[in-house]
Enzyme design. Sequence first.
Site, mmCIF file in Angstrom:
data_model
loop_
_atom_site.group_PDB
_atom_site.id
_atom_site.type_symbol
_atom_site.label_atom_id
_atom_site.label_comp_id
_atom_site.label_asym_id
_atom_site.label_seq_id
_atom_site.Cartn_x
_atom_site.Cartn_y
_atom_site.Cartn_z
ATOM 1 N N THR A 68 -6.922 5.870 12.843
ATOM 2 C CA THR A 68 -7.323 6.868 11.844
ATOM 3 C C THR A 68 -8.210 7.981 12.415
ATOM 4 O OG1 THR A 68 -8.789 7.163 9.928
ATOM 5 C CG2 THR A 68 -9.142 5.188 11.216
ATOM 6 N N LYS B 258 -11.999 0.201 13.044
ATOM 7 C CA LYS B 258 -10.732 0.821 13.483
ATOM 8 C C LYS B 258 -10.803 1.229 14.967
ATOM 9 C CE LYS B 258 -7.865 1.022 9.854
ATOM 10 N NZ LYS B 258 -6.435 0.669 9.861
ATOM 11 N N GLY C 167 0.836 -1.204 0.000
ATOM 12 C CA GLY C 167 0.000 0.000 0.000
ATOM 13 C C GLY C 167 0.873 1.257 0.000
ATOM 14 N N GLN D 277 -8.601 -3.064 4.874
ATOM 15 C CA GLN D 277 -9.534 -2.649 3.826
ATOM 16 C C GLN D 277 -9.706 -1.169 4.156
ATOM 17 O OE1 GLN D 277 -11.567 -1.147 1.651
ATOM 18 N NE2 GLN D 277 -13.210 -1.380 3.140
ATOM 19 N N ARG E 271 -0.567 7.429 -3.846
ATOM 20 C CA ARG E 271 -1.909 7.201 -3.309
ATOM 21 C C ARG E 271 -2.735 6.348 -4.272
ATOM 22 N NH1 ARG E 271 -5.048 6.738 1.153
ATOM 23 N NH2 ARG E 271 -6.014 8.673 1.812
ATOM 24 N N GLU F 132 -10.711 8.968 11.027
ATOM 25 C CA GLU F 132 -12.110 8.576 10.772
ATOM 26 C C GLU F 132 -12.807 8.152 12.064
ATOM 27 O OE1 GLU F 132 -14.253 8.228 7.809
ATOM 28 O OE2 GLU F 132 -12.832 9.782 7.288
ATOM 29 N N TYR G 4 -15.901 0.975 8.344
ATOM 30 C CA TYR G 4 -14.433 1.088 8.432
ATOM 31 C C TYR G 4 -14.037 1.709 9.767
ATOM 32 C CZ TYR G 4 -9.838 3.274 7.616
ATOM 33 O OH TYR G 4 -8.529 3.702 7.736
HETATM 34 P P1 NAP Z 1 -3.634 1.173 1.265
HETATM 35 O O1 NAP Z 1 -2.786 1.857 0.238
HETATM 36 O O2 NAP Z 1 -5.041 0.858 0.949
HETATM 37 O O3 NAP Z 1 -2.882 -0.189 1.671
HETATM 38 C C1 NAP Z 1 -3.492 -1.168 2.451
HETATM 39 C C2 NAP Z 1 -2.758 -2.484 2.257
HETATM 40 O O4 NAP Z 1 -3.396 -3.488 3.071
HETATM 41 C C3 NAP Z 1 -2.771 -3.027 0.826
HETATM 42 O O5 NAP Z 1 -1.448 -3.297 0.437
HETATM 43 C C4 NAP Z 1 -3.563 -4.312 0.930
HETATM 44 O O6 NAP Z 1 -3.068 -5.352 0.150
HETATM 45 C C5 NAP Z 1 -3.357 -4.709 2.381
HETATM 46 N N1 NAP Z 1 -4.406 -5.618 2.850
HETATM 47 C C6 NAP Z 1 -5.745 -5.478 2.720
HETATM 48 N N2 NAP Z 1 -6.374 -6.536 3.243
HETATM 49 C C7 NAP Z 1 -5.426 -7.379 3.711
HETATM 50 C C8 NAP Z 1 -5.464 -8.632 4.345
HETATM 51 N N3 NAP Z 1 -6.607 -9.262 4.591
HETATM 52 N N4 NAP Z 1 -4.292 -9.205 4.716
HETATM 53 C C9 NAP Z 1 -3.111 -8.607 4.446
HETATM 54 N N5 NAP Z 1 -3.022 -7.405 3.807
HETATM 55 C C10 NAP Z 1 -4.169 -6.804 3.454
HETATM 56 O O7 NAP Z 1 -3.624 1.997 2.615
HETATM 57 P P2 NAP Z 1 -2.660 3.181 3.114
HETATM 58 O O8 NAP Z 1 -3.205 4.477 2.657
HETATM 59 O O9 NAP Z 1 -1.252 2.821 2.835
HETATM 60 O O10 NAP Z 1 -2.940 3.118 4.672
HETATM 61 C C11 NAP Z 1 -2.186 2.269 5.524
HETATM 62 C C12 NAP Z 1 -2.962 2.032 6.799
HETATM 63 O O11 NAP Z 1 -3.198 3.262 7.471
HETATM 64 C C13 NAP Z 1 -4.341 1.411 6.621
HETATM 65 O O12 NAP Z 1 -4.583 0.570 7.721
HETATM 66 C C14 NAP Z 1 -5.300 2.596 6.678
HETATM 67 O O13 NAP Z 1 -6.563 2.176 7.128
HETATM 68 C C15 NAP Z 1 -4.587 3.469 7.674
HETATM 69 N N6 NAP Z 1 -4.778 4.927 7.535
HETATM 70 C C16 NAP Z 1 -4.523 5.522 6.345
HETATM 71 C C17 NAP Z 1 -4.636 6.904 6.232
HETATM 72 C C18 NAP Z 1 -4.354 7.619 4.933
HETATM 73 O O14 NAP Z 1 -4.778 8.761 4.801
HETATM 74 N N7 NAP Z 1 -3.635 7.017 4.013
HETATM 75 C C19 NAP Z 1 -5.001 7.658 7.364
HETATM 76 C C20 NAP Z 1 -5.227 7.002 8.563
HETATM 77 C C21 NAP Z 1 -5.097 5.632 8.645
HETATM 78 P P3 NAP Z 1 -3.267 -5.452 -1.452
HETATM 79 O O15 NAP Z 1 -2.120 -4.653 -1.980
HETATM 80 O O16 NAP Z 1 -3.147 -6.908 -1.684
HETATM 81 O O17 NAP Z 1 -4.604 -4.895 -1.758
HETATM 82 N N1 GDD Z 2 -13.101 8.482 -2.646
HETATM 83 C C1 GDD Z 2 -13.879 9.493 -3.031
HETATM 84 N N2 GDD Z 2 -14.322 9.542 -4.328
HETATM 85 N N3 GDD Z 2 -14.205 10.432 -2.136
HETATM 86 C C2 GDD Z 2 -14.964 11.481 -2.553
HETATM 87 C C3 GDD Z 2 -15.422 11.586 -3.858
HETATM 88 C C4 GDD Z 2 -15.104 10.563 -4.798
HETATM 89 O O1 GDD Z 2 -15.478 10.585 -5.970
HETATM 90 N N4 GDD Z 2 -16.123 12.738 -3.965
HETATM 91 C C5 GDD Z 2 -16.119 13.322 -2.775
HETATM 92 N N5 GDD Z 2 -15.416 12.562 -1.908
HETATM 93 C C6 GDD Z 2 -15.219 12.859 -0.479
HETATM 94 C C7 GDD Z 2 -15.608 11.707 0.448
HETATM 95 O O2 GDD Z 2 -17.031 11.689 0.627
HETATM 96 C C8 GDD Z 2 -14.847 12.102 1.698
HETATM 97 O O3 GDD Z 2 -15.587 13.029 2.452
HETATM 98 C C9 GDD Z 2 -13.591 12.798 1.159
HETATM 99 O O4 GDD Z 2 -13.843 13.059 -0.223
HETATM 100 C C10 GDD Z 2 -12.324 11.979 1.289
HETATM 101 O O5 GDD Z 2 -12.582 10.694 0.782
HETATM 102 P P1 GDD Z 2 -11.391 9.637 0.541
HETATM 103 O O6 GDD Z 2 -10.311 10.247 -0.264
HETATM 104 O O7 GDD Z 2 -12.010 8.387 0.045
HETATM 105 O O8 GDD Z 2 -10.755 9.462 1.998
HETATM 106 P P2 GDD Z 2 -11.412 9.262 3.436
HETATM 107 O O9 GDD Z 2 -11.191 10.528 4.192
HETATM 108 O O10 GDD Z 2 -12.784 8.727 3.356
HETATM 109 O O11 GDD Z 2 -10.492 8.096 4.036
HETATM 110 C C11 GDD Z 2 -9.060 8.165 3.922
HETATM 111 O O12 GDD Z 2 -8.541 8.838 5.045
HETATM 112 C C12 GDD Z 2 -8.800 8.203 6.296
HETATM 113 C C13 GDD Z 2 -8.185 9.095 7.392
HETATM 114 O O13 GDD Z 2 -9.108 10.075 7.765
HETATM 115 C C14 GDD Z 2 -8.552 6.717 3.839
HETATM 116 O O14 GDD Z 2 -7.163 6.745 3.585
HETATM 117 C C15 GDD Z 2 -8.778 5.977 5.144
HETATM 118 O O15 GDD Z 2 -8.127 4.708 5.089
HETATM 119 C C16 GDD Z 2 -8.183 6.811 6.282
HETATM 120 O O16 GDD Z 2 -8.389 6.185 7.520
#
Ligand code: NAP
Ligand code: GDD
Length: 340
Positions: A125, A153, A11, A83, A184, A127, A149
Amino acid sequence: MKKALITGIRGQDGAYLAKLLLDMGYEVYGADRRSGDSGNWRLKELGIDKYVKIEYMDLLELTNIRHVIAKVKPDEVYNLAAQSFVGVSFEQPILTADIDAMGVLRLLEAIRDIKPDTKFYQASTSEMFGKAREVPQNENTPFHPRSPYATAKVFAHYTTQNYREAYNMYACSGILFNHESELRGLEFVTRKITDAVAKIKYGIQDRLVLGNLDSKRDWGYAPEYVYGMYLMLQQEKPDNYVLATNETHSVREFVEKAFLVAGFEIEWIGENENAKGLDKKTGKVLIEVLKEFYRPAEVDLLIGDYTKAKQKLGWEPKTKFDEIVEIMTLKDLERQSKNI
Ligand code: NAP
Ligand code: GDD
């Protein structure tokens, strides 16, 4: 040489964290659920796919987790697998809970039983704050999750805290606000936007279709956030920390800025689901809104207070909103220009 096991290695965060730890001299193991070589693109872009040791491991499978912990005997486990797409969690709530909540319990149980001195990082997170009770949100702000989700969490967050308190394990929880980058996933709104802007610029896509334009997020830069994860595991005692920028911006602002980087000025007409974004120069519709992309329950506003991380870890965000939009848009323009 320290050994780190990163779940979710393929990821966004997994790839950046692997790079950081390899650069620091760690032996890096990546847990992969066999997503195939196409899932390797991030490790390849960072030039580290050959240096990470892959172990097949799925958070759904307890025996598998136990074998990997017993084999690798990691000093540090970073649990980034999830997920992670909020939108999909409404469609797949049970799978999401199995991976994001029960998966963490499986992992913690395996560590407690097999190698309890392992330092553990849980990817919590913003969230979890959901319908936020206060602004900005810090480590003590009550949770009000708004999606399957987020509820999963919250379970994982409290479980991590409980293993710290009950079994004296070094288990940290990083409550990270949204963090974005060139790596991303395309399903998240920021990259969906920058990818579409680049495709529109090169005539490959006609328009960008989005959901709620008015939700606001605290968007930081992912490489800086994985450094914060590492810092959390280097302290004397385990704890919970918020990482954020303390700035919030709407999806609409992100759209405007990204199009501007590509040379389009956007003019809005209509409200809410009837909103449209036009190219000011030509009047052509470039952005549309579709109810389908709205969520059953939305998190309208997130803004984090990272004071504790600053004071205790010396961590601070450096790259802010305008720069993040620019970095991501320029990278997608480059990808399209090279047809990648
Ligand atoms: P991401 O790009 O969606 O990566 C998630 C990874 O988890 C993917 O590589 C996926 O594997 C793997 N995975 C999913 N289901 C699995 C399972 N059953 N067993 C083993 N691996 C599995 O997420 P990210 O943005 O890097 O985020 C990393 C972590 O931080 C996540 O837990 C997310 O919820 C959390 N988080 C993210 C953000 C953000 O803004 N990015 C903010 C707060 C928290 P595949 O490659 O096989 O699909
Ligand atoms: N994905 C998506 N697609 N989001 C949209 C869209 C669209 O077409 N249009 C508007 N949005 C709005 C969503 O409704 C949400 O309010 C905001 O954009 C951000 O959506 P995402 O980029 O999907 O991220 P997220 O904030 O729901 O979740 C991400 O951040 C979390 C931390 O606060 C993910 O990375 C989560 O894994 C992470 O925990």
